[in-house]
Design an enzyme around this catalytic site. Sequence first.
Site, PDB file in Angstrom:
ATOM      1  N   TYR A  20       0.715  -1.091  -0.064  1.00 46.82           N
ATOM      2  CA  TYR A  20      -0.019   0.080  -0.068  1.00 46.82           C
ATOM      3  C   TYR A  20       0.853   1.248   0.132  1.00 46.82           C
ATOM      4  O   TYR A  20       0.630   2.334   0.599  1.00 46.82           O
ATOM      5  CB  TYR A  20      -0.874  -0.109   1.217  1.00 46.82           C
ATOM      6  CG  TYR A  20      -2.156  -1.062   0.992  1.00 46.82           C
ATOM      7  CD1 TYR A  20      -3.323  -0.534   0.440  1.00 46.82           C
ATOM      8  CD2 TYR A  20      -2.047  -2.330   1.449  1.00 46.82           C
ATOM      9  CE1 TYR A  20      -4.465  -1.303   0.494  1.00 46.82           C
ATOM     10  CE2 TYR A  20      -3.105  -3.176   1.312  1.00 46.82           C
ATOM     11  CZ  TYR A  20      -4.250  -2.784   0.783  1.00 46.82           C
ATOM     12  OH  TYR A  20      -5.305  -3.544   0.586  1.00 46.82           O
ATOM     13  N   TYR A 153     -14.079  -4.728   3.764  1.00 48.59           N
ATOM     14  CA  TYR A 153     -12.607  -5.177   3.327  1.00 48.59           C
ATOM     15  C   TYR A 153     -12.248  -6.638   4.207  1.00 48.59           C
ATOM     16  O   TYR A 153     -12.645  -6.435   5.313  1.00 48.59           O
ATOM     17  CB  TYR A 153     -11.709  -4.209   3.953  1.00 48.59           C
ATOM     18  CG  TYR A 153     -10.195  -4.694   3.671  1.00 48.59           C
ATOM     19  CD1 TYR A 153      -9.790  -4.465   2.293  1.00 48.59           C
ATOM     20  CD2 TYR A 153      -9.629  -5.350   4.729  1.00 48.59           C
ATOM     21  CE1 TYR A 153      -8.176  -4.732   2.208  1.00 48.59           C
ATOM     22  CE2 TYR A 153      -8.305  -5.614   4.468  1.00 48.59           C
ATOM     23  CZ  TYR A 153      -7.452  -5.627   3.156  1.00 48.59           C
ATOM     24  OH  TYR A 153      -6.293  -6.195   2.942  1.00 48.59           O
ATOM     25  N   ASP A 240     -15.881 -11.973   9.794  1.00 50.20           N
ATOM     26  CA  ASP A 240     -14.529 -11.660   9.861  1.00 50.20           C
ATOM     27  C   ASP A 240     -14.195 -10.593  10.972  1.00 50.20           C
ATOM     28  O   ASP A 240     -14.486  -9.712  10.965  1.00 50.20           O
ATOM     29  CB  ASP A 240     -14.456 -10.730   8.332  1.00 50.20           C
ATOM     30  CG  ASP A 240     -13.119 -10.347   8.182  1.00 50.20           C
ATOM     31  OD1 ASP A 240     -12.390 -10.414   9.217  1.00 50.20           O
ATOM     32  OD2 ASP A 240     -12.531  -9.743   7.209  1.00 50.20           O
ATOM     33  N   LYS A 269      -4.922 -11.435  12.547  1.00 51.14           N
ATOM     34  CA  LYS A 269      -4.113 -10.543  13.138  1.00 51.14           C
ATOM     35  C   LYS A 269      -3.585 -10.689  14.630  1.00 51.14           C
ATOM     36  O   LYS A 269      -2.592 -10.893  14.836  1.00 51.14           O
ATOM     37  CB  LYS A 269      -4.875  -9.038  13.047  1.00 51.14           C
ATOM     38  CG  LYS A 269      -5.111  -8.388  11.727  1.00 51.14           C
ATOM     39  CD  LYS A 269      -5.351  -7.079  11.600  1.00 51.14           C
ATOM     40  CE  LYS A 269      -5.204  -6.525  10.315  1.00 51.14           C
ATOM     41  NZ  LYS A 269      -6.451  -6.454   9.286  1.00 51.14           N
TER      42      LYS A 269
HETATM   43  C1  LIG Z   1      -6.543  -7.139   7.915  1.00 50.81           C
HETATM   44  C2  LIG Z   1      -7.760  -7.447   7.715  1.00 50.81           C
HETATM   45  C3  LIG Z   1      -7.917  -8.720   6.770  1.00 50.81           C
HETATM   46  C4  LIG Z   1      -6.855  -9.253   5.846  1.00 50.81           C
HETATM   47  O1  LIG Z   1      -6.139  -9.946   6.721  1.00 50.81           O
HETATM   48  P1  LIG Z   1      -4.409 -10.074   6.278  1.00 50.81           P
HETATM   49  O2  LIG Z   1      -3.834 -10.644   7.392  1.00 50.81           O
HETATM   50  O3  LIG Z   1      -3.810  -8.572   6.135  1.00 50.81           O
HETATM   51  O4  LIG Z   1      -4.727 -10.740   5.015  1.00 50.81           O
HETATM   52  C5  LIG Z   1      -9.311  -9.012   6.523  1.00 50.81           C
HETATM   53  N1  LIG Z   1     -10.456  -8.682   7.290  1.00 50.81           N
HETATM   54  C6  LIG Z   1     -10.098  -7.441   7.924  1.00 50.81           C
HETATM   55  C7  LIG Z   1     -11.535  -6.929   8.877  1.00 50.81           C
HETATM   56  C8  LIG Z   1      -8.933  -6.951   8.362  1.00 50.81           C
HETATM   57  O5  LIG Z   1      -8.869  -6.044   9.379  1.00 50.81           O
END
Ligand SMILES: *Cc1c(COP(=O)(O)O)cnc(C)c1O
Length: 433
Positions: A20, A153, A240, A269
């Site tokens: 990015y 996202y 997610d 994460k």
């Molecule tokens: C960071 C993130 C992702 C992607 O995770 P990566 O480890 O960067 O592939 C997917 N969904 C959400 C809500 C995120 O914050």
Amino acid sequence: MKQYTDRMVQWDKDHTWHPYTPMKAWCAPDHEPLVLVEGRGAILKDSQDREYIDGNSSIWTNIHGHGHPRIVQAIRKQLDAVAHISFLGTTNAPAAELAYRLANLFPEAKLPRIFFSDNGSTAIEVALKMAAQFWQLQGEPQRRNFVSFSRGYHGDTVGASSLGDIPIFHDRFGHLHFPVENVKSVEELAILPSFLRNEVAAVVVEPLVQGVAEMHLWPRGMLAGLRKLCDSTDTLLILDEILTGFGRTGTLFACEQEEVIPDFLALAKGLSGGFLPLAATLTTARIFDAFLGEFEEQKTLYYGHSYTGNALACAAALANLAIFDEENVLERLQPRIVKMQELLDELRATRHVAEIRQCGFMAGIEVRESSYTPYPWQAQVGAHVCLAARAHGLLTRSIRDTLILIPPLCITEGQLFIAIDALRKAINEVCGD
Ligand SMILES: *Cc1c(COP(=O)(O)O)cnc(C)c1O
């Protein structure tokens, strides 16, 4: 040290490609990237001995602070035994125990099966493929569609980014994406023809807050309403919680706040405490059982990655969970959530602060030229404010003109004060009166 730093920066500029990042500006001779060399708790130190508060938890990953002795020790101990062995055909103790611990975080073992991968995007990909194959196995092959929410996202691999709806990230790759239907609200989903015709395999959502959408908060009850609606047509729900998991919203998982159990829960994460790349996709017995059969029935899920079930990362994740338990992290976090709210309330009075969106221990502070007029995007005001905040001891990033504050849960009240004060000073400097 200066010489060492200069050499590292030169090697970086000559050979790396940052995520990015507009690389022309990055590689420009007058750009001096920070070289971070040390972390302790919520503090990061650069190669010139300057200290910063880690205001975005090293891109939303760190939970209990850098160098937390318990996690460091767990990784060291595992390292002495073995770092990585294949999860294909063999198992290892940290991965098995982590699966057990994760499954037991949910009432009545409602999410008893855990599939490990390496990052958030792959955690989502696994859920997509499981959902797709599940409906084939159920004899409902017409359930092929996926639905996601506007401004969502879910990661950057082609499958995960098919679900995304951030134009600047996703539009360019539209021709690579598989077709996904996008809705703005639960109400819009309720009247979506494919949903009503039982053609939707699964709906994907970030519960409570969409982080990348500049910390867009869903209305209270949205998640519970969505679960109910999905249940009405037996549509699967993928949550997610890659950002919201592990205490960020004030509870261990965001879904607890509306008493929702998804069919798939994607974690990444913060799963390893922010120490090592690790992801998990949790699912129900119903999904898992559909894949059970004799070899000849070919019900197997053919999906995996080389580092699936990595022992070091799983050991870190076990320590992460143990810290939540033993150090009463969530209980001790509550007064600091209130403190964050108080400090942000004071920040509201700052000119050019147009809106503050807080969810638990995460916040987005949006700056605008005036209440209703955003700055031109080309001006990169948010990025300039974050750069200015560095001089006041805070390291964080913005999304457009929303300054992101997602500190490690271990940050002290004093550090929180310094962080928000740094934002105030930086806003004043960059935006002026
Ligand atoms: C960071 C993130 C992702 C992607 O995770 P990566 O480890 O960067 O592939 C997917 N969904 C959400 C809500 C995120 O914050």
